[in-house]
Write a protein that holds these residues in place. Structure first.
Motif, PDB file in Angstrom:
ATOM      1  N   GLY A   1     -21.699  49.926  20.876  1.00 49.42           N
ATOM      2  CA  GLY A   1     -20.434  50.268  21.520  1.00 49.42           C
ATOM      3  C   GLY A   1     -20.307  51.759  21.750  1.00 49.42           C
ATOM      4  O   GLY A   1     -19.929  52.198  22.845  1.00 49.42           O
TER       5      GLY A   1
ATOM      6  N   GLY B   1     -13.220  43.710  19.653  1.00 52.05           N
ATOM      7  CA  GLY B   1     -14.371  43.298  18.854  1.00 52.05           C
ATOM      8  C   GLY B   1     -13.960  42.768  17.495  1.00 52.05           C
ATOM      9  O   GLY B   1     -14.531  41.783  17.005  1.00 52.05           O
TER      10      GLY B   1
ATOM     11  N   ILE C   1     -20.383  53.350  25.543  1.00 49.26           N
ATOM     12  CA  ILE C   1     -19.199  54.091  25.987  1.00 49.26           C
ATOM     13  C   ILE C   1     -19.577  55.517  26.360  1.00 49.26           C
ATOM     14  O   ILE C   1     -19.059  56.076  27.343  1.00 49.26           O
ATOM     15  CB  ILE C   1     -18.121  54.062  24.889  1.00 49.26           C
TER      16      ILE C   1
ATOM     17  N   ALA D   1     -11.544  54.072  25.046  1.00 49.38           N
ATOM     18  CA  ALA D   1     -12.479  52.952  25.158  1.00 49.38           C
ATOM     19  C   ALA D   1     -12.916  52.458  23.780  1.00 49.38           C
ATOM     20  O   ALA D   1     -13.066  51.249  23.564  1.00 49.38           O
ATOM     21  CB  ALA D   1     -13.695  53.379  25.979  1.00 49.38           C
TER      22      ALA D   1
ATOM     23  N   TYR E   1     -12.403  48.705  22.488  1.00 50.82           N
ATOM     24  CA  TYR E   1     -13.600  47.979  22.053  1.00 50.82           C
ATOM     25  C   TYR E   1     -13.462  47.504  20.608  1.00 50.82           C
ATOM     26  O   TYR E   1     -13.788  46.362  20.279  1.00 50.82           O
ATOM     27  CB  TYR E   1     -14.819  48.890  22.188  1.00 50.82           C
ATOM     28  N   SER E   2     -12.961  48.380  19.734  1.00 51.63           N
ATOM     29  CA  SER E   2     -12.854  48.036  18.320  1.00 51.63           C
ATOM     30  C   SER E   2     -11.833  46.928  18.081  1.00 51.63           C
ATOM     31  O   SER E   2     -12.093  45.991  17.310  1.00 51.63           O
ATOM     32  CB  SER E   2     -12.481  49.281  17.509  1.00 51.63           C
TER      33      SER E   2
END
Length: 362
Positions: A183, A208, A187, A200, A204-205
C-alpha cells in the motif's frame, strides 16, 4: 562487420558482474533475515508461574531446570486462582500448581509452542512425583506401592475451534506486513503530493482494515474476537507500515521506498515474534521487535482476540506512534521541495488546480 548505426550499446561486462553479485547479496540477506529466527530460536527465561508448598516448589524447579536448563523463569504466585489471573492477563505463559493434586496450567492461545513445552513438563513432574512417592513408601516399609499421582494439564485460554493450531493467526501476519508495504509503495508511485498520499493511506488503511477483519474473522475464523476491534487494529497496523514509507518518500524521494521496505520487511518482520514467543529470540531481539509495527500488531491482535484482561496499551501506542511519525514526515516533505519526492517544479505546485499542476509537470 561494423556495428549498425543507431544500435544500442551493450552493457559492459563489469556492470553485468556487479549487478549479478549485488542481486546475489540481496537474496542472501533476505534468506538470512527470514531463516535466522527459526534456526536460532530457543526458549530463554519464559515467565511461568508456580504455587504450592515451599519444599514442593523447590523440588519442581530443580526438576524443570535439569530437563530444560535456562528455559523457564519461575514467578511465585499465591494460589491457583492467582495463576489463572496471571495467565489471562498475559503476565505468564502458564503455571505449575503443586499440592495434593498437582496441575499444569497452560494457554495455547498465548503460544502453542509453550503449551507443548509445558505439557512435556507435566509429564516430567508426574514421573518425578511418583518416583518420590514410591521411594518414600519403600523407606517406610509400606507393603504396597502408593497410588499413581496424575499431573493434569489444563488449557486456561485455548485457541478458537476454528483455528485449533493457531496457523491462520500466525500466517495472517506476513500478508498484513506485506499489505502495508504494498500500500505504501503503490501510493508513493500513484499519488503526487505528500499530503494527498496521507489521505490515500488513511483511505487504504480503513478500507483494508474492514476487509481483512472480515476475511480473517467471520470467514476464516482466525480472529474470534470483536469484528470492529479487529478492524481497528488491522487498519492501524496497515497505516503504521504504509505511512512511514510515504513519509520517507516525501522527505528523501523515491529512495524512501527502499528505506521503508528494508525497515519493515528485513528488520522488523523477522524479530516480530509472530510465530513464536519473543523469549525464543536471542539477545533480547524479541523485545526490540515489539517496538516495530509487525511485532506490535501481532501482539495486539492476539491480545484483543484472546486476552481482553491483558494490558494492551503498549502495542496500541507503538502502532499509533509509527503512524504519526509517517504523517509527520509527509508534513515535513510537504513544505520542503528540495530533495522531495517530486521535482521542485511539481512539488511547489502540488496544491494548485489541475491545469497549473499539469503545466508545472510540463
Amino acid at each position: 562487420m561494423s556495428r549498425q548505426q543507431g544500435a544500442s550499446p551493450r552493457t559492459p561486462i563489469g556492470r553485468v558482474v556487479a549487478v549479478g553479485l549485488a542481486l546475489a547479496a540481496v537474496v542472501s540477506i533476505i534468506v538470512l533475515a527470514f531463516a535466522w529466527p527459526a534456526v536460532t530460536s530457543d526458549p530463554h527465561d519464559l515467565p511461568i508461574g508456580i504455587t504450592g508448598p515451599d519444599q514442593a516448589v523447590a523440588a519442581a524447579e530443580a526438576v524443570v531446570d535439569e530437563a530444560q536448563p535456562g528455559a523457564i523463569a519461575f514467578t511465585a504466585l499465591d494460589d491457583r486462582a492467582a495463576a489463572v489471573e496471571a495467565i489471562e492477563s498475559r503476565e505468564v505463559y502458564g503455571a505449575i500448581v503443586l499440592g495434593e493434586q498437582p496441575e499444569v496450567l497452560t494457554s495455547s492461545a498465548a503460544s502453542l509452542v509453550v503449551h507443548q513445552l509445558l505439557t512435556g513438563v507435566a509429564a516430567q513432574l508426574e514421573a518425578g512425583v511418583n518416583a518420590q512417592a514410591a521411594a518414600a513408601a519403600a523407606a517406610a516399609g509400606a507393603p504396597a506401592a502408593p497410588p499413581h499421582i496424575a499431573v493434569e494439564v489444563t488449557d486456561v485460554v485455548p485457541l478458537a475451534d476454528t483455528d485449533p493450531r493457531g496457523q491462520a493467526l500466525t500466517a495472517a501476519m506476513f500478508p498484513l506486513v506485506l499489505g502495508g508495504m504494498v500500500g505504501g509503495i503503490a501510493i508513493s508511485f500513484a499519488i503526487i503530493g505528500a499530503m494527498r498520499r496521507v489521505g490515500a493511506v488513511v483511505v487504504y488503511s480503513v478500507v483494508g482494515g474492514l476487509a481483512l477483519a472480515g476475511v480473517l474473522g467471520p470467514w476464516l475464523g482466525a480472529l474470534p474476537g470483536d469484528y470492529w476491534t479487529n478492524a481497528g487494529v488491522i487498519a492501524l497496523a496497515l497505516s503504521a507500515i504504509a505511512a512511514p514509507i510515504t513519509g520517507f518518500v516525501a522527505l528523501i524521494g523515491r529512495a524512501g521506498i527502499a528505506v521503508g521496505a528494508i525497515t519493515m520487511m528485513l528488520v522488523a518482520n523477522p524479530i516480530s515474534a509472530a510465530a513464536f514467543p519473543r523469549e525464543f529470540l536471542p539477545g533480547g531481539w524479541g523485545a526490540i521487535g515489539q517496538w516495530f509495527p509487525p511485532g506490535a500488531a501481532s501482539t495486539l491482535l492476539r491480545d484483543v482476540n484472546y486476552f481482553p484482561q491483558a494490558d494492551a496499551l503498549f502495542p496500541w501506542l507503538v502502532l499509533a506512534v509509527w503512524t504519526a511519525a509517517g504523517i509527520l514526515l509527509s508534513g515535513v516533505g510537504h513544505f520542503r521541495t528540495a530533495g522531495g519526492a517530486e521535482p521542485d517544479a511539481v512539488a511547489a505546485h502540488e496544491d494548485d488546480p489541475e491545469p497549473e499542476l499539469a503545466a508545472a509537470r510540463a
